[in-house]
Scaffold this motif. Sequence first.
Motif, PDB file in Angstrom:
ATOM      1  N   SER A  74       0.813  -1.207   0.000  1.00 60.54           N
ATOM      2  CA  SER A  74       0.000   0.000   0.000  1.00 60.54           C
ATOM      3  C   SER A  74       0.854   1.267   0.000  1.00 60.54           C
ATOM      4  O   SER A  74       0.435   2.305  -0.525  1.00 60.54           O
ATOM      5  CB  SER A  74      -0.935   0.006   1.212  1.00 60.54           C
ATOM      6  OG  SER A  74      -0.212   0.146   2.422  1.00 60.54           O
ATOM      7  N   GLY A 129       3.902   1.440  -1.402  1.00 61.84           N
ATOM      8  CA  GLY A 129       4.827   1.458  -2.526  1.00 61.84           C
ATOM      9  C   GLY A 129       6.280   1.349  -2.100  1.00 61.84           C
ATOM     10  O   GLY A 129       7.173   1.889  -2.758  1.00 61.84           O
ATOM     11  N   SER A 159       9.574  -1.012  -1.317  1.00 65.90           N
ATOM     12  CA  SER A 159      10.104  -2.313  -1.715  1.00 65.90           C
ATOM     13  C   SER A 159      10.348  -3.178  -0.488  1.00 65.90           C
ATOM     14  O   SER A 159      10.964  -2.749   0.499  1.00 65.90           O
ATOM     15  CB  SER A 159      11.430  -2.137  -2.464  1.00 65.90           C
ATOM     16  OG  SER A 159      11.217  -1.409  -3.654  1.00 65.90           O
TER      17      SER A 159
END
Length: 341
Positions: free
Chosen positions: A333, A335, A337
């Motif tokens: 949610s 973004g 990594s």
Amino acid sequence: MTNAATGLPFDDIRNLVKDIPGPDHDAVAACRAREGQLTKPPGALGRLESISEWLCAWQAQHPPKSERVVVAVFAGNHGVVAQGVAAYPQEVTAQMVANFQNDGAAVNQICKSFDLGLKVFELALEKPTRDITQDAALDEAECAATMAYGMEATEGCDILCVGEMGIGNTTIAAAICHGLFGGEAQDWVGPGTGVDSEGLKRKADAVRRAVALHKAHLDDPLEVLRRLGGRELAAMAGAVLAARLQRIPVILDGYVATAAAAVLFAMRPDALEHCVAGHLSAEPAHRRLLEKLGLKPVLELGMRLGEGSGAAMAAGIVKAAAKLHSGMATFASAGVSNKEA
């Protein structure tokens, strides 16, 4: 310890203890699955992660709730004060109840700091229990009724903090622990609100005499509670039991509250799995008692005030754990990594 049926009021309590629910494994699995997706390294929040899992297990839901956290303070008076075991006069119990009600005590300020509710239960302060060195503190009907009254504390809460007020009640807690777990009387006594060395000797002597007087009945934990306990301890035991039945996690305060809960542990060793120890009290025997119960304190601040203050402080940590688990973004949610497989 045996729990033989008597046909008397304690039978209802015994039947409730037999029927307590266990943890919700589906809620735990959901918690662990989300925990692994939150924007942090695995395990980075330490015990806060296990606290959120504990909440899910005993609330039987995911995510956990922490909007309605209530501190319940039970107040009672004790006949054993006549043995010179307390640093303060017995009227202080009622005076402190008035202080709670007037928003003047430490627990009031802690509750305001963490947005906690506060309920105060005044238990016949004008009628102290009988002196445990000479008689049973309560009869069976009184004790069972007081436990039932304590069960009302769970109304309308997601998490329950259990605390007390009662001049002389560290002597009562010591008597209960000595009655349940043995050892020597002096193993279980401490300064309480500040007795001197002579007062400490009187406490140990009172505990020793009380346990000797009631020795023939101490194979039943509920008999330990009614003979060596007091109204606020019976009410706290009832509150802890009701919370388990209603799937409400419990934060225990210090030595006296933990001694009340220990009665349930003695009846059934898994009876306190829905509880955490809010803190480690400076009362020396509290550490020994927590070790007996297998409870690890959330905080260790050298507190020994009672009145639910340590449990209320710990509630701030528990609320934070719930908010962290529920409110943090996941890697997907946000973004961010995630760690490479």
